[in-house]
Scaffold this active site. Sequence first.
Site, PDB file in Angstrom:
ATOM      1  N   SER A 156       0.800  -1.222   0.000  1.00  0.00           N
ATOM      2  CA  SER A 156       0.000   0.000   0.000  1.00  0.00           C
ATOM      3  C   SER A 156       0.833   1.272   0.000  1.00  0.00           C
ATOM      4  O   SER A 156       1.648   1.481  -0.883  1.00  0.00           O
ATOM      5  CB  SER A 156      -0.948  -0.042   1.199  1.00  0.00           C
ATOM      6  OG  SER A 156      -1.827   1.036   1.118  1.00  0.00           O
ATOM      7  N   HIS A 157       0.672   2.069   1.057  1.00  0.00           N
ATOM      8  CA  HIS A 157       1.328   3.380   1.126  1.00  0.00           C
ATOM      9  C   HIS A 157       2.750   3.274   1.664  1.00  0.00           C
ATOM     10  O   HIS A 157       3.442   4.273   1.755  1.00  0.00           O
ATOM     11  CB  HIS A 157       0.516   4.281   2.038  1.00  0.00           C
ATOM     12  CG  HIS A 157       0.252   3.620   3.361  1.00  0.00           C
ATOM     13  ND1 HIS A 157      -0.656   2.596   3.482  1.00  0.00           N
ATOM     14  CD2 HIS A 157       0.812   3.778   4.563  1.00  0.00           C
ATOM     15  CE1 HIS A 157      -0.648   2.164   4.725  1.00  0.00           C
ATOM     16  NE2 HIS A 157       0.231   2.862   5.410  1.00  0.00           N
ATOM     17  N   ASP A 185      -5.828   2.708  -3.687  1.00  0.00           N
ATOM     18  CA  ASP A 185      -7.107   2.666  -2.975  1.00  0.00           C
ATOM     19  C   ASP A 185      -7.324   3.878  -2.069  1.00  0.00           C
ATOM     20  O   ASP A 185      -8.452   4.159  -1.680  1.00  0.00           O
ATOM     21  CB  ASP A 185      -7.297   1.341  -2.207  1.00  0.00           C
ATOM     22  CG  ASP A 185      -6.154   0.999  -1.278  1.00  0.00           C
ATOM     23  OD1 ASP A 185      -5.229   1.825  -1.137  1.00  0.00           O
ATOM     24  OD2 ASP A 185      -6.180  -0.103  -0.691  1.00  0.00           O
ATOM     25  N   ARG A 186      -6.261   4.594  -1.730  1.00  0.00           N
ATOM     26  CA  ARG A 186      -6.439   5.780  -0.877  1.00  0.00           C
ATOM     27  C   ARG A 186      -6.535   7.044  -1.720  1.00  0.00           C
ATOM     28  O   ARG A 186      -6.095   7.063  -2.867  1.00  0.00           O
ATOM     29  CB  ARG A 186      -5.244   5.946   0.060  1.00  0.00           C
ATOM     30  CG  ARG A 186      -5.086   4.810   1.030  1.00  0.00           C
ATOM     31  CD  ARG A 186      -3.959   5.100   1.974  1.00  0.00           C
ATOM     32  NE  ARG A 186      -3.869   4.030   2.962  1.00  0.00           N
ATOM     33  CZ  ARG A 186      -3.340   4.167   4.166  1.00  0.00           C
ATOM     34  NH1 ARG A 186      -2.833   5.334   4.531  1.00  0.00           N
ATOM     35  NH2 ARG A 186      -3.299   3.163   5.009  1.00  0.00           N
ATOM     36  N   LYS A 210     -11.616   0.167  -0.978  1.00  0.00           N
ATOM     37  CA  LYS A 210     -11.634   1.609  -1.099  1.00  0.00           C
ATOM     38  C   LYS A 210     -11.038   1.953  -2.453  1.00  0.00           C
ATOM     39  O   LYS A 210     -10.292   1.163  -3.025  1.00  0.00           O
ATOM     40  CB  LYS A 210     -10.893   2.274   0.045  1.00  0.00           C
ATOM     41  CG  LYS A 210      -9.485   1.788   0.320  1.00  0.00           C
ATOM     42  CD  LYS A 210      -9.032   2.397   1.632  1.00  0.00           C
ATOM     43  CE  LYS A 210      -7.575   2.115   1.940  1.00  0.00           C
ATOM     44  NZ  LYS A 210      -7.374   0.807   2.574  1.00  0.00           N
ATOM     45  N   ASP A 248      -2.447   6.576  -3.462  1.00  0.00           N
ATOM     46  CA  ASP A 248      -1.322   5.906  -2.800  1.00  0.00           C
ATOM     47  C   ASP A 248      -0.708   4.799  -3.666  1.00  0.00           C
ATOM     48  O   ASP A 248      -1.048   4.668  -4.839  1.00  0.00           O
ATOM     49  CB  ASP A 248      -1.772   5.328  -1.459  1.00  0.00           C
ATOM     50  CG  ASP A 248      -2.694   4.136  -1.635  1.00  0.00           C
ATOM     51  OD1 ASP A 248      -3.408   4.091  -2.654  1.00  0.00           O
ATOM     52  OD2 ASP A 248      -2.699   3.241  -0.774  1.00  0.00           O
ATOM     53  N   ASP A 294      -1.104   1.544  -4.050  1.00  0.00           N
ATOM     54  CA  ASP A 294      -1.945   0.613  -4.803  1.00  0.00           C
ATOM     55  C   ASP A 294      -3.278   1.207  -5.245  1.00  0.00           C
ATOM     56  O   ASP A 294      -4.168   0.481  -5.696  1.00  0.00           O
ATOM     57  CB  ASP A 294      -2.176  -0.665  -3.983  1.00  0.00           C
ATOM     58  CG  ASP A 294      -2.844  -0.391  -2.652  1.00  0.00           C
ATOM     59  OD1 ASP A 294      -2.638   0.707  -2.100  1.00  0.00           O
ATOM     60  OD2 ASP A 294      -3.575  -1.276  -2.156  1.00  0.00           O
TER      61      ASP A 294
HETATM   62  C1  G16 Z   1      -5.150  -0.489   5.360  1.00  0.00           C
HETATM   63  C2  G16 Z   1      -6.568  -0.897   5.606  1.00  0.00           C
HETATM   64  C3  G16 Z   1      -7.345   0.278   6.108  1.00  0.00           C
HETATM   65  C4  G16 Z   1      -6.689   0.877   7.329  1.00  0.00           C
HETATM   66  C5  G16 Z   1      -5.265   1.226   7.014  1.00  0.00           C
HETATM   67  C6  G16 Z   1      -4.492   1.673   8.240  1.00  0.00           C
HETATM   68  O1  G16 Z   1      -5.107   0.400   4.304  1.00  0.00           O
HETATM   69  O2  G16 Z   1      -7.182  -1.403   4.452  1.00  0.00           O
HETATM   70  O3  G16 Z   1      -8.624  -0.179   6.415  1.00  0.00           O
HETATM   71  O4  G16 Z   1      -7.375   2.009   7.749  1.00  0.00           O
HETATM   72  O5  G16 Z   1      -4.593   0.100   6.506  1.00  0.00           O
HETATM   73  O6  G16 Z   1      -4.427   0.614   9.123  1.00  0.00           O
HETATM   74  P1  G16 Z   1      -3.559   0.691  10.432  1.00  0.00           P
HETATM   75  O7  G16 Z   1      -4.071   1.872  11.189  1.00  0.00           O
HETATM   76  O8  G16 Z   1      -3.792  -0.611  11.114  1.00  0.00           O
HETATM   77  O9  G16 Z   1      -2.121   0.912  10.028  1.00  0.00           O
HETATM   78  P2  G16 Z   1      -4.061   0.222   3.148  1.00  0.00           P
HETATM   79  O10 G16 Z   1      -4.300   1.378   2.229  1.00  0.00           O
HETATM   80  O11 G16 Z   1      -2.724   0.265   3.846  1.00  0.00           O
HETATM   81  O12 G16 Z   1      -4.347  -1.111   2.557  1.00  0.00           O
END
Ligand code: G16
Length: 543
Positions: free
Chosen positions: A113-114, A281-282, A376, A277, A279
């Site tokens: 992800s990010h 989704d954000r 998302k 971000d 991938d």
């Molecule tokens: C993931 C989850 C999200 C979550 C985020 C942060 O996002 O899909 O639902 O809000 O991580 O999670 P944490 O607070 O546990 O670090 P992504 O975009 O990283 O896949």
Amino acid sequence: MTSQITPTTPIEGQMPGTSGLRKKTRVFMGPNYLENFIQATFDAIGGGDGGRYIVGGDGRFFNKQAIQTILKMAAANGATEVIVGQNGILSTPAVSHLIRLNAFDGGFILSASHNPGGIDEDFGVKFNASNGGPAPEKLTARIFDATKTISRYKIADFEDVDLSQIGETRQAGMVIRVVDPVDAYQALMAELFDFDAIRALFASGFTMRFDAMHAVTGPYAKAILEGTLGAAPGTVVNGIPLEDFGKGHPDPNPIWAKPLMDLMMSDNAPDLGAASDGDGDRNMIVGRGVYVTPSDSLAVLAANAHLAPPYRGGLAGIARSMPTSAASDRVAEKLGIAAYETPTGWKFFGNLLDAGKATLCGEESAGTGSNHVREKDGLWAVLLWLNILAVRKQSVAEILAEHWQTYGRDYYSRYDFEAVASDKANRLMDHLRDQLPDLAGKTLAGLTVTTADEFSYLDPVDGSISKNQGLRIGFEGGARAVFRLSGTGTEGATIRLYLEQYSGTDGDTTQDTQAALADVWAAAQQVSDMAQIIGRTTPDVIT
Ligand code: G16
């Protein structure tokens, strides 16, 4: 071409977190690490026999290599068909859509992800189920169990597939289709939104900058915004996905997307700024001179969704993660629809969307989405904003100000304390947990505590219970402090502190956010004793 059964032994720590398994890239590149996790996934879903899957990733270092391994393992596990994005590229929402469009059995998304990418940075694998959504907790628990008892993995022996060529090949009895990563997703967006209205908006001189952060959304944003909707060439910046994201941190927030923030706060700001971000989704939304918090963005989108075609008939409900501000609850109340509060993690929205209970979902962590997929979706959120702006013909700042006048403002900020030693982070959480039963009625830094509990979620659809989902302390006057440990980091623990203060409908909605949150921040420091326990009171990142 032969398939092999290769002996292996369990590797510790392959427990999926908030969103799949995330580790340092070198860990994933270690002997059998990826193979064990992929085999455990096939074992947990009852084997891959006859299965059809989507495979793709955000283009980070090790993406293409991991895809070749997954293709060979899918074939050896009996899969009959796999669709892969050209050059291994597919955004997370595009994978979700392709699973649903083709009625496939699931998909593998290679992404952290990010988190930054590169051989010394992070890598990750997520499995999405046949509804297109992230594996629910009961499935991730089965995958983890399987990693603890694994003794062999299955892998076919064939030449690496040429991922650069769109087309179809057959290997070890499995059809492999390499597809354009953008086509199907773009067609879905064209179905959902009023592209003519958005085209007219750009034709009228509306300006925008979309920062793809050298991550996966570059090709999608270029094709849709510039190629189809008539945004000026150059609207999309950092549009070429790079294995190390140009050494950046592909997290669309005011810290990591600072160049975009600086532009939006300058005299040369375009009408709209947006970023996505790693991938895809954000999303981050910034108007000229005004940052829209993800919690506010969800609320504004919910209040205005009826202006865009798919939501004209109204919303069934709005779901938000617990740490997300109450702004969207206020919209739900006014619309007379249900508001749901789920644990952090998009996987918790899946049942609500599948059951038709929620139409829009969102999180403070820059995620917004709807029932069009089960993830998302960064670009979707940008397009919904554009659709609303095209209809309302007002600026982002005007829309936000009107929103706050109607509903009041939920001042909101998240403080992250990163790479905290795990034992210290756990001690801080235990220290807070111990105090919860006696907090109500006490005064902390001048604020009186009204509620204090540890969030536990009862899924209204399948009745499952998810415990230990964050510690929340509510104060008189509508302030709230939430503490939880991140489930997506790869180094030590990240403590997230979420702060919120409601202005009321008659209150001042024009304060500086940090000033508005000063009291609740003082209360949070006092109750957690963070200065003593972790030795820090300065967050690494404030969003
Ligand atoms: C993931 C989850 C999200 C979550 C985020 C942060 O996002 O899909 O639902 O809000 O991580 O999670 P944490 O607070 O546990 O670090 P992504 O975009 O990283 O896949």
